[in-house]
Design a protein around this motif. Structure first.
Motif, PDB file in Angstrom:
ATOM      1  N   PHE A 125       1.134  -1.141   0.023  1.00  0.00           N
ATOM      2  CA  PHE A 125       0.069   0.067   0.111  1.00  0.00           C
ATOM      3  C   PHE A 125       0.902   1.349   0.012  1.00  0.00           C
ATOM      4  O   PHE A 125       2.089   1.148   0.118  1.00  0.00           O
ATOM      5  CB  PHE A 125      -0.952   0.117   1.228  1.00  0.00           C
ATOM      6  CG  PHE A 125      -0.180  -0.123   2.635  1.00  0.00           C
ATOM      7  CD1 PHE A 125       0.380   0.758   3.292  1.00  0.00           C
ATOM      8  CD2 PHE A 125      -0.144  -1.607   3.058  1.00  0.00           C
ATOM      9  CE1 PHE A 125       1.238   0.476   4.385  1.00  0.00           C
ATOM     10  CE2 PHE A 125       0.325  -1.747   4.312  1.00  0.00           C
ATOM     11  CZ  PHE A 125       1.192  -0.947   4.822  1.00  0.00           C
ATOM     12  N   PHE A 126       0.494   2.344  -0.461  1.00  0.00           N
ATOM     13  CA  PHE A 126       1.014   3.733  -0.288  1.00  0.00           C
ATOM     14  C   PHE A 126       1.837   3.698   1.305  1.00  0.00           C
ATOM     15  O   PHE A 126       0.955   3.792   1.866  1.00  0.00           O
ATOM     16  CB  PHE A 126       0.203   4.828  -0.541  1.00  0.00           C
ATOM     17  CG  PHE A 126      -0.195   4.958  -2.203  1.00  0.00           C
ATOM     18  CD1 PHE A 126       0.990   5.226  -2.923  1.00  0.00           C
ATOM     19  CD2 PHE A 126      -1.342   4.609  -2.497  1.00  0.00           C
ATOM     20  CE1 PHE A 126       0.663   5.397  -4.371  1.00  0.00           C
ATOM     21  CE2 PHE A 126      -1.550   4.896  -4.045  1.00  0.00           C
ATOM     22  CZ  PHE A 126      -0.371   5.131  -4.900  1.00  0.00           C
ATOM     23  N   PRO A 127       3.083   4.182   1.134  1.00  0.00           N
ATOM     24  CA  PRO A 127       3.581   4.344   2.425  1.00  0.00           C
ATOM     25  C   PRO A 127       3.199   5.957   2.880  1.00  0.00           C
ATOM     26  O   PRO A 127       2.857   6.595   2.149  1.00  0.00           O
ATOM     27  CB  PRO A 127       5.346   4.451   2.120  1.00  0.00           C
ATOM     28  CG  PRO A 127       5.342   4.796   0.610  1.00  0.00           C
ATOM     29  CD  PRO A 127       4.034   4.139   0.044  1.00  0.00           C
ATOM     30  N   SER A 128       3.141   5.870   4.364  1.00  0.00           N
ATOM     31  CA  SER A 128       2.731   7.254   4.866  1.00  0.00           C
ATOM     32  C   SER A 128       3.631   8.434   4.677  1.00  0.00           C
ATOM     33  O   SER A 128       4.895   7.842   4.300  1.00  0.00           O
ATOM     34  CB  SER A 128       2.190   6.979   6.201  1.00  0.00           C
ATOM     35  OG  SER A 128       3.486   6.600   7.053  1.00  0.00           O
ATOM     36  N   GLU A 129       3.311   9.477   5.041  1.00  0.00           N
ATOM     37  CA  GLU A 129       4.346  10.621   4.945  1.00  0.00           C
ATOM     38  C   GLU A 129       5.507  10.270   5.741  1.00  0.00           C
ATOM     39  O   GLU A 129       6.496  10.420   5.548  1.00  0.00           O
ATOM     40  CB  GLU A 129       3.606  11.992   5.330  1.00  0.00           C
ATOM     41  CG  GLU A 129       4.555  13.172   5.245  1.00  0.00           C
ATOM     42  CD  GLU A 129       3.524  14.314   5.585  1.00  0.00           C
ATOM     43  OE1 GLU A 129       4.192  15.293   6.489  1.00  0.00           O
ATOM     44  OE2 GLU A 129       2.458  14.536   5.019  1.00  0.00           O
ATOM     45  N   GLN A 130       5.072   9.791   7.057  1.00  0.00           N
ATOM     46  CA  GLN A 130       6.199   9.491   8.105  1.00  0.00           C
ATOM     47  C   GLN A 130       7.045   8.289   7.613  1.00  0.00           C
ATOM     48  O   GLN A 130       8.245   8.352   7.853  1.00  0.00           O
ATOM     49  CB  GLN A 130       5.461   9.000   9.372  1.00  0.00           C
ATOM     50  CG  GLN A 130       6.233   8.814  10.705  1.00  0.00           C
ATOM     51  CD  GLN A 130       7.050  10.204  10.863  1.00  0.00           C
ATOM     52  OE1 GLN A 130       6.831  11.271  10.667  1.00  0.00           O
ATOM     53  NE2 GLN A 130       8.353  10.078  11.389  1.00  0.00           N
ATOM     54  N   ASP A 131       6.607   7.261   6.974  1.00  0.00           N
ATOM     55  CA  ASP A 131       7.260   6.186   6.559  1.00  0.00           C
ATOM     56  C   ASP A 131       8.396   6.639   5.432  1.00  0.00           C
ATOM     57  O   ASP A 131       9.320   6.258   5.400  1.00  0.00           O
ATOM     58  CB  ASP A 131       6.298   5.058   6.181  1.00  0.00           C
ATOM     59  CG  ASP A 131       5.621   4.278   7.300  1.00  0.00           C
ATOM     60  OD1 ASP A 131       6.065   4.377   8.263  1.00  0.00           O
ATOM     61  OD2 ASP A 131       4.720   3.661   6.820  1.00  0.00           O
TER      62      ASP A 131
END
Length: 757
Positions: free
Chosen positions: A481-487
């Motif tokens: 899935f799309f990685p988060s901003e923090q990831d």
């Protein structure tokens, strides 16, 4: 005739071995063309002659014994001309050669058509009749069309047949089987093949020895039970909507799985030593072949049913008893199509080489392989995946050759090349901390292209002065899935921190073309001319903004971030992306982050961008050339297509002229211009780019020491003269040869010549 053609090609594609392919061809063609004779001659590389391999109409005793050179008889004439020969009275032709054992003196009419594969004449298809007449144009066209369709299948069957015999010869005489591919990453590897098969694909399941026969049988029976359950469930759910005779089809499916049908045969094959998945493939494909060859259309359709059942059983087998990949200390990973994720499946200390049946030297997997320094061959389309698991291979990443079950002489020769590579690596280690500076004092900055966190240590160890391209899509591709901003911020910070204070150029998400995300599929007929690069992210600002914010956060406190926009074709795209970046900067500043707007640049990858370089340069801080895509678009060559791989040449005059133009136009606006394509990774290409005026060369970390060594051995004047000579030439092959000769004169080491057998 079209229906006949399709049927013959379909039957040939599923034939089990070369003899079956050839006998099927001569029978079907004789019947389709209503001729008295159909024969096929194939080239024997050992004796350098063409051998009668199958016939319908000539004496069967002649098969295997009749041999003709490329200069003998009408068959030799077809080979020599590489075109059809159509004669009304063959025996009167000066080239006619009577071979008593064939019995062909009874036949007058002759039509011979070459079977051409990879530009070489693989064999000759011949039809003959007693009556004196010329075969008409439609008959000739049919045979020409058929030979073109069958060439690849015959070559593949020939290779598979040779592999099938391996291990059966107690003397071990069958050695050095050679397959051709496209060099993906230079180097030599010697090791054992581990085949990775895609899920639920019967055609790709390799043969393996069953370590526990009873367990394999238990796994198979458990999968059968689940498939029977599924079929019954589907049958019951459709019961109200189907007539009784249609419902009976589900009973037919269930009977196919009985112990006396498919199931019993699979168990028997397992007891003979093959693992469950391989035994299933053998039995299913054998039944598919039998049904496909039947004349009755209803029975032919049963081939589809059997294949469907086979896939269903295989899916459960792979789910409940997945294939466990076994890695030797020298593993060569082999796949139908390599993906970046596969590279991470093998412990890095055990992975020595990569082979992909499909793809080319500039596919994403090959680029990553080069950055990791793993010898790689792409586009090995004739390599039979199902027969090579566990076999010893030699992988020649210089020539694109793969040797299966190599002999001792060949092993010795390639071990010598490996030792030479290791010695050269030791010599290059001595200059890793020295600058890339010519003998007359010109300094050439060398940066690296990265995508994996493992690239960082390797790049710094080889003396990289910055990152010219960080492929941000790689962290996206290895997730579900799309990685988060923090990831994303955490991932990017590792690159920025490790290279600080050196510059790090991060390309915004570049998907589409040959790079897809499993959770964000882009289905297009022509993906390279479709929705990719900046087009995707501008259409999805929520993705673009999150990524830019993550980059900015990651760079806080370091000040070495540069952002690069891929696949731009218009000023409007640059301006819109710049507005989005400004918005992200403002948002983060308002949130209390201590950041400034980073340098922003664009990639020149398409012809439209070439002719707008000055317009772009007025709006951005730097220009970077993606020479891989630029070469592809300028030459209209799909870089992932092995059929046209030899047309993808970085030294094409059109490509070189475009590169000169880009550097000149960018400098008119006093903007720096770099290059991050594979051309910069070659010593010859690096010298040309330096002479063109490129300010930075960015390459895979593996090749950086070689490029540095080349630059340190020449003067800027030498490079300028090389460029001048090359720009006066008009043929890519001549340019490549000239560059190699000139590098040798300048004392720049080139790879040892590969061994040819």
């Amino acid at each position: 005739m079209l229906d006949v053609l399709k049927k013959i090609v379909q039957e040939v594609s599923i034939a089990p071995d070369l003899d079956s392919v050839l006998n099927l061809i001569v029978r079907r063609i004789q019947r389709a063309m209503s001729t008295e004779v159909c024969s096929v001659y194939l080239f024997d590389p050992e004796d350098q002659c063409y051998v009668l391999m199958a016939t319908e109409g000539l004496n069967q005793e002649a098969v295997g014994s009749v041999r003709l050179s490329a200069e003998e008889g009408l068959v030799g004439m077809v080979v020599d001309r590489a075109e059809p020969i159509n004669l009304e009275n063959a025996s009167e032709h000066p080239a006619y050669k009577y071979v008593e054992s064939t019995g062909e003196e009874r036949f007058n009419s002759f039509l011979g058509v070459p079977i051409i594969h990879h530009r070489g004449v693989l064999g000759v298809l011949v039809v003959q009749q007693k009556a004196q007449r010329r075969f008409d144009e439609s008959e000739e066209a049919f045979l020409v069309t058929l030979s073109a369709q069958l060439a690849g299948a015959i070559a593949h069957a020939e290779a598979t047949g040779s592999l099938g015999a391996m291990g059966e010869e107690p003397s071990g005489e069958i050695v050095n089987l050679r397959f051709e591919g496209v060099p993906g990453s230079a180097g030599v590897a010697i090791g054992s093949a581990t085949v990775v098969a895609p899920p639920a694909d019967l055609n790709s399941v390799p043969d393996k020895v069953a370590k526990d026969v009873e367990q394999e049988i238990a796994n198979f029976e458990a999968a059968l039970k689940l498939v029977r359950r599924d079929i019954k469930v589907v049958g019951r759910s459709l019961a109200q909507r189907l007539r009784s005779e249609e419902q009976a089809l589900f009973d037919v499916y269930l009977r196919m799985l009985d112990d006396n049908a498919l199931a019993g045969e699979v168990v028997a094959r397992i007891r003979q030593g093959n693992w469950a998945q391989g035994a299933l493939r053998e039995v299913v494909m054998e039944h598919v072949r039998q049904f496909s060859m039947m004349d009755d259309p209803y029975l032919r359709e049963r081939a589809t049913d059997i294949k469907d059942l086979g896939r269903r059983v295989l899916a459960y087998l792979q789910e409940d008893a997945p294939a466990v990949l076994e890695f030797t200390d020298e593993t060569i990973l082999v796949a139908d199509e390599l993906t970046p994720a596969m590279l991470g499946e093998v412990p890095s200390e055990k992975l020595v080489g990569l082979v992909s049946v499909h793809g080319s030297s500039n596919s994403h997997a090959a680029i990553l392989a080069r950055s990791m320094g793993i010898p790689t061959i792409m586009g090995a389309v004739d390599l039979p995946l199902t027969r090579i698991d566990g076999r010893e291979l030699i992988l020649d990443g210089y020539s694109g050759r793969i040797y299966v079950q190599p002999g001792e002489d060949l092993l010795t020769a390639y071990r010598d090349i490996l030792r030479g590579e290791q010695e050269q690596a030791a010599e290059l280690e001595a200059i890793k901390d020295l600058p890339a500076e010519t003998t007359d004092g010109f300094r050439m900055p060398l940066w690296v292209n990265t995508g994996l966190i493992a690239d960082v240590a390797r790049s710094l160890d080889r003396g990289a002065e910055g990152i010219g391209l960080y492929r941000t899509e790689v962290p996206f591709m290895i997730r579900e899935f799309f990685p988060s901003e923090q990831d994303q911020a955490q991932t990017y910070r590792k690159q920025l921190e490790a290279f600080h204070p050196r510059p790090v150029t991060m390309r915004t998400l570049d998907i589409g073309g040959d790079k897809s995300l499993p959770y964000f599929p882009i289905e297009e007929e022509n993906p390279f001319l479709g929705w990719r690069g900046i087009r995707v992210t501008l259409d999805h600002p929520e993705i673009f903004l999150v990524q830019v914010r993550a980059m900015l956060k990651a760079g806080e406190g370091y000040g070495n971030l540069r952002i690069m926009l891929p696949m731009v074709t218009s000023v409007g795209e640059v301006e819109e992306a710049s507005r989005q970046i400004d918005r992200a900067v403002k948002e983060l500043q308002d949130e209390g982050h201590d950041i400034e707007r980073p340098l922003v640049g664009v990639m020149v990858e398409v012809p439209a961008a070439v002719y707008q370089v000055r317009r772009f340069a007025r709006r951005v801080d730097f220009i970077s050339v993606g020479s891989n895509d630029l070469t592809q678009y300028l030459l209209a060559v799909d870089r992932n297509n092995p059929r046209v791989a030899d047309l993808y040449v970085s030294y094409h005059p059109a490509v070189l002229r475009a590169l000169v133009f880009i550097a000149r136009e960018a400098h008119k606006e006093n903007v720096t211009v770099s290059i991050c394509g594979e051309l910069a990774s070659e010593p010859g290409g690096a010298l040309l780019l330096m002479a063109m005026g490129y300010d930075v060369l960015s390459m895979n970390a593996t090749n950086l020491p070689k490029v540095k060594a080349a630059i340190r051995q020449v003067s800027k004047e030498d490079a300028s003269q090389l460029l001048k000579d090359v720009m006066a030439m008009d043929d890519a092959d001549r340019i490549q040869k000239f560059i190699n000769e000139r590098l040798t004169e300048l004392g720049i080491a080139l790879p040892k010549q590969p061994v040819v057998v």
